[in-house]
Design a protein around this motif. Structure first.
Motif, PDB file in Angstrom:
ATOM      1  N   ARG A   3       9.577   5.011   4.043  1.00  0.00           N
ATOM      2  CA  ARG A   3       8.345   5.252   4.795  1.00  0.00           C
ATOM      3  C   ARG A   3       7.603   6.459   4.220  1.00  0.00           C
ATOM      4  O   ARG A   3       6.427   6.635   4.509  1.00  0.00           O
ATOM      5  CB  ARG A   3       8.650   5.479   6.275  1.00  0.00           C
ATOM      6  CG  ARG A   3       9.421   4.381   6.946  1.00  0.00           C
ATOM      7  CD  ARG A   3       8.679   3.303   7.579  1.00  0.00           C
ATOM      8  NE  ARG A   3       7.533   3.692   8.362  1.00  0.00           N
ATOM      9  CZ  ARG A   3       6.615   2.828   8.712  1.00  0.00           C
ATOM     10  NH1 ARG A   3       6.701   1.584   8.345  1.00  0.00           N
ATOM     11  NH2 ARG A   3       5.590   3.196   9.435  1.00  0.00           N
ATOM     12  N   GLY A  46       6.439  -5.042   3.845  1.00  0.00           N
ATOM     13  CA  GLY A  46       6.222  -4.689   5.246  1.00  0.00           C
ATOM     14  C   GLY A  46       5.230  -3.553   5.412  1.00  0.00           C
ATOM     15  O   GLY A  46       4.387  -3.572   6.318  1.00  0.00           O
ATOM     16  N   GLU A  47       5.309  -2.557   4.541  1.00  0.00           N
ATOM     17  CA  GLU A  47       4.360  -1.450   4.583  1.00  0.00           C
ATOM     18  C   GLU A  47       2.952  -1.932   4.228  1.00  0.00           C
ATOM     19  O   GLU A  47       1.969  -1.513   4.832  1.00  0.00           O
ATOM     20  CB  GLU A  47       4.803  -0.333   3.635  1.00  0.00           C
ATOM     21  CG  GLU A  47       6.043   0.388   4.116  1.00  0.00           C
ATOM     22  CD  GLU A  47       6.644   1.298   3.075  1.00  0.00           C
ATOM     23  OE1 GLU A  47       7.343   2.241   3.483  1.00  0.00           O
ATOM     24  OE2 GLU A  47       6.441   1.089   1.854  1.00  0.00           O
ATOM     25  N   ASP A  49       1.835  -4.864   4.817  1.00  0.00           N
ATOM     26  CA  ASP A  49       1.369  -5.546   6.039  1.00  0.00           C
ATOM     27  C   ASP A  49       0.770  -4.539   7.019  1.00  0.00           C
ATOM     28  O   ASP A  49      -0.276  -4.795   7.617  1.00  0.00           O
ATOM     29  CB  ASP A  49       2.516  -6.288   6.731  1.00  0.00           C
ATOM     30  CG  ASP A  49       2.989  -7.518   5.979  1.00  0.00           C
ATOM     31  OD1 ASP A  49       2.258  -8.006   5.088  1.00  0.00           O
ATOM     32  OD2 ASP A  49       4.105  -7.981   6.278  1.00  0.00           O
ATOM     33  N   GLU A  50       1.438  -3.409   7.193  1.00  0.00           N
ATOM     34  CA  GLU A  50       0.945  -2.373   8.104  1.00  0.00           C
ATOM     35  C   GLU A  50      -0.406  -1.830   7.647  1.00  0.00           C
ATOM     36  O   GLU A  50      -1.314  -1.643   8.463  1.00  0.00           O
ATOM     37  CB  GLU A  50       1.950  -1.212   8.201  1.00  0.00           C
ATOM     38  CG  GLU A  50       3.205  -1.546   8.958  1.00  0.00           C
ATOM     39  CD  GLU A  50       4.133  -0.350   9.048  1.00  0.00           C
ATOM     40  OE1 GLU A  50       3.669   0.713   9.509  1.00  0.00           O
ATOM     41  OE2 GLU A  50       5.301  -0.486   8.647  1.00  0.00           O
ATOM     42  N   THR A  53      -3.106  -4.453   8.287  1.00  0.00           N
ATOM     43  CA  THR A  53      -3.434  -4.527   9.715  1.00  0.00           C
ATOM     44  C   THR A  53      -4.315  -3.351  10.109  1.00  0.00           C
ATOM     45  O   THR A  53      -5.327  -3.522  10.801  1.00  0.00           O
ATOM     46  CB  THR A  53      -2.148  -4.545  10.559  1.00  0.00           C
ATOM     47  OG1 THR A  53      -1.393  -5.717  10.211  1.00  0.00           O
ATOM     48  CG2 THR A  53      -2.451  -4.560  12.045  1.00  0.00           C
ATOM     49  N   LEU A  54      -3.961  -2.162   9.676  1.00  0.00           N
ATOM     50  CA  LEU A  54      -4.762  -0.973   9.971  1.00  0.00           C
ATOM     51  C   LEU A  54      -6.148  -1.080   9.338  1.00  0.00           C
ATOM     52  O   LEU A  54      -7.159  -0.786   9.979  1.00  0.00           O
ATOM     53  CB  LEU A  54      -4.053   0.284   9.481  1.00  0.00           C
ATOM     54  CG  LEU A  54      -4.810   1.594   9.682  1.00  0.00           C
ATOM     55  CD1 LEU A  54      -5.033   1.869  11.166  1.00  0.00           C
ATOM     56  CD2 LEU A  54      -4.058   2.734   9.030  1.00  0.00           C
TER      57      LEU A  54
END
Length: 85
Positions: A3, A46-47, A49-50, A53-54
């Protein structure tokens, strides 16, 4: 990657108005992914994707958050933000 890489990307974007301006011109996910990878960030799927989305929420056309982002850039939003963790 951890992260930490996502945190680095977000911190860099918040600190660099030109980076935000460039990102605001991106219209689709492949272009966003290329933009991020071209700048040396190694995000997991996955990151990514985040981030997508943001980006859709913040940079979407005509949305209130995008208006707020434009206002922040126009009012010198380059000051350092306090950590929230």
């Amino acid at each position: 990657m951890s992260r930490d890489e996502l945190s680095r990307l977000m911190g860099d974007a918040l600190a660099d108005q030109e980076m935000i301006r460039e990102a605001m011109t991106i219209q689709d996910r492949p272009a966003l992914e290329a933009y991020i990878l071209d700048r040396g960030y190694a995000l997991t799927p996955g990151e990514m994707d985040e981030v997508w989305t943001l980006a859709r929420k913040v940079l979407g056309s005509g949305s209130e958050p995008a208006d707020a982002a434009r206002w922040r850039m126009g009012t010198g939003g380059g000051e350092q933000l306090a950590p929230t963790d």
